[in-house]
Design a protein around this motif. Structure first.
Motif, PDB file in Angstrom:
ATOM      1  N   GLY A  12       0.637  -1.172   0.020  1.00 60.55           N
ATOM      2  CA  GLY A  12       0.077  -0.203   0.085  1.00 60.55           C
ATOM      3  C   GLY A  12       0.950   1.282  -0.142  1.00 60.55           C
ATOM      4  O   GLY A  12       2.225   1.269   0.090  1.00 60.55           O
ATOM      5  N   PRO A  13       0.427   2.392  -0.361  1.00 62.56           N
ATOM      6  CA  PRO A  13       1.017   3.592  -0.185  1.00 62.56           C
ATOM      7  C   PRO A  13       1.880   3.912   1.074  1.00 62.56           C
ATOM      8  O   PRO A  13       1.444   3.351   2.100  1.00 62.56           O
ATOM      9  N   ALA A  14       2.982   4.407   0.903  1.00 63.33           N
ATOM     10  CA  ALA A  14       3.909   4.457   2.216  1.00 63.33           C
ATOM     11  C   ALA A  14       3.193   5.271   3.100  1.00 63.33           C
ATOM     12  O   ALA A  14       2.368   6.408   2.931  1.00 63.33           O
ATOM     13  N   GLY A  15       3.125   4.614   4.456  1.00 58.17           N
ATOM     14  CA  GLY A  15       2.551   5.376   5.581  1.00 58.17           C
ATOM     15  C   GLY A  15       1.223   4.943   5.722  1.00 58.17           C
ATOM     16  O   GLY A  15       0.448   5.583   6.783  1.00 58.17           O
ATOM     17  N   THR A  16       0.397   4.436   5.001  1.00 55.18           N
ATOM     18  CA  THR A  16      -1.098   4.376   4.876  1.00 55.18           C
ATOM     19  C   THR A  16      -1.543   3.222   5.316  1.00 55.18           C
ATOM     20  O   THR A  16      -2.720   3.034   5.777  1.00 55.18           O
ATOM     21  N   GLY A  17      -1.037   1.920   4.719  1.00 55.50           N
ATOM     22  CA  GLY A  17      -1.665   0.580   4.890  1.00 55.50           C
ATOM     23  C   GLY A  17      -2.610   0.430   3.917  1.00 55.50           C
ATOM     24  O   GLY A  17      -3.077  -0.609   3.767  1.00 55.50           O
ATOM     25  N   ASP A  18      -2.934   1.443   3.071  1.00 53.18           N
ATOM     26  CA  ASP A  18      -3.999   1.240   1.863  1.00 53.18           C
ATOM     27  C   ASP A  18      -3.316   0.393   0.816  1.00 53.18           C
ATOM     28  O   ASP A  18      -2.140   0.587   0.467  1.00 53.18           O
ATOM     29  N   SER A  19      -4.156  -0.354  -0.054  1.00 53.84           N
ATOM     30  CA  SER A  19      -3.870  -0.827  -1.183  1.00 53.84           C
ATOM     31  C   SER A  19      -3.837  -0.091  -2.251  1.00 53.84           C
ATOM     32  O   SER A  19      -4.962   0.685  -2.590  1.00 53.84           O
ATOM     33  N   ALA A  20      -2.678   0.058  -3.213  1.00 59.32           N
ATOM     34  CA  ALA A  20      -2.677   1.022  -4.237  1.00 59.32           C
ATOM     35  C   ALA A  20      -2.732   0.175  -5.308  1.00 59.32           C
ATOM     36  O   ALA A  20      -2.741  -1.018  -5.385  1.00 59.32           O
ATOM     37  N   SER A  21      -3.208   0.766  -6.445  1.00 61.47           N
ATOM     38  CA  SER A  21      -3.523   0.062  -7.914  1.00 61.47           C
ATOM     39  C   SER A  21      -1.947  -0.061  -8.274  1.00 61.47           C
ATOM     40  O   SER A  21      -1.343   0.869  -8.652  1.00 61.47           O
ATOM     41  N   VAL A  22      -1.854  -1.393  -8.779  1.00 63.77           N
ATOM     42  CA  VAL A  22      -0.608  -1.769  -9.161  1.00 63.77           C
ATOM     43  C   VAL A  22      -0.424  -1.130 -10.585  1.00 63.77           C
ATOM     44  O   VAL A  22       0.596  -0.522 -11.289  1.00 63.77           O
ATOM     45  N   HIS A  23      -1.698  -1.001 -11.449  1.00 62.63           N
ATOM     46  CA  HIS A  23      -1.388  -0.489 -12.806  1.00 62.63           C
ATOM     47  C   HIS A  23      -1.151   0.991 -12.623  1.00 62.63           C
ATOM     48  O   HIS A  23      -0.478   1.443 -13.653  1.00 62.63           O
ATOM     49  N   ASP A  24      -1.517   1.823 -11.804  1.00 63.42           N
ATOM     50  CA  ASP A  24      -1.268   3.318 -11.544  1.00 63.42           C
ATOM     51  C   ASP A  24       0.384   3.332 -11.384  1.00 63.42           C
ATOM     52  O   ASP A  24       1.106   4.233 -11.883  1.00 63.42           O
ATOM     53  N   ALA A  25       1.002   2.467 -10.469  1.00 61.56           N
ATOM     54  CA  ALA A  25       2.312   2.393 -10.059  1.00 61.56           C
ATOM     55  C   ALA A  25       2.985   2.101 -11.233  1.00 61.56           C
ATOM     56  O   ALA A  25       4.031   2.759 -11.858  1.00 61.56           O
ATOM     57  N   VAL A  26       2.760   0.995 -12.192  1.00 62.42           N
ATOM     58  CA  VAL A  26       3.470   0.562 -13.265  1.00 62.42           C
ATOM     59  C   VAL A  26       3.542   1.781 -14.328  1.00 62.42           C
ATOM     60  O   VAL A  26       4.209   1.965 -15.038  1.00 62.42           O
ATOM     61  N   ALA A  27       2.258   2.477 -14.511  1.00 62.48           N
ATOM     62  CA  ALA A  27       2.079   3.480 -15.299  1.00 62.48           C
ATOM     63  C   ALA A  27       3.278   4.703 -15.174  1.00 62.48           C
ATOM     64  O   ALA A  27       3.718   5.118 -16.142  1.00 62.48           O
ATOM     65  N   ALA A  28       3.410   4.809 -13.795  1.00 65.23           N
ATOM     66  CA  ALA A  28       4.144   5.958 -13.361  1.00 65.23           C
ATOM     67  C   ALA A  28       5.687   5.444 -13.832  1.00 65.23           C
ATOM     68  O   ALA A  28       6.607   6.225 -14.206  1.00 65.23           O
TER      69      ALA A  28
END
Length: 105
Positions: A12-28
């Motif tokens: 998840g996003p650093a410090g939040t514990g939430d699950s982030a979208s992998v495709h958004d990260a890969v897009a970055a």
């Protein structure tokens, strides 16, 4: 050299514990690669980039840093074909492969 790499966040996003979208990260990460101006290609599993050692590794590092914003941990898989004095191999290798396949018909 040609480097094929895959980078993905986890945790998840650093410090939040939430699950982030992998495709958004890969897009970055892919945006960093495309903005580099180096020859590149992205498939469903890897991004390939061609250039000199220092410039390719700098792009891989910046792409990895872009993904780090999406998780508390980053996984990086990297494979390199280091062949000094050769350029245009991102396409050249595929062209030679296709020619060999055609010869076997």
């Amino acid at each position: 050299m040609i480097v094929a790499f895959s980078v993905a966040p986890s945790g998840g996003p650093a410090g939040t514990g939430d699950s982030a979208s992998v495709h958004d990260a890969v897009a970055a990460a892919v945006r960093v690669v495309r903005d580099s101006g180096l020859p590149n290609r992205t498939s469903s599993m890897f991004t390939e980039i061609e250039g000199e050692w220092d410039e390719v590794m700098d792009v891989v590092k910046r792409a990895t840093e872009a993904v780090a914003a999406y998780g508390t941990r980053v996984s990086l898989v990297l494979k390199a074909d280091i062949r000094p004095g050769h350029t245009g191999e991102l396409d050249g290798k595929l062209e030679r492969l296709e020619a060999a396949i055609d010869e076997q018909k």
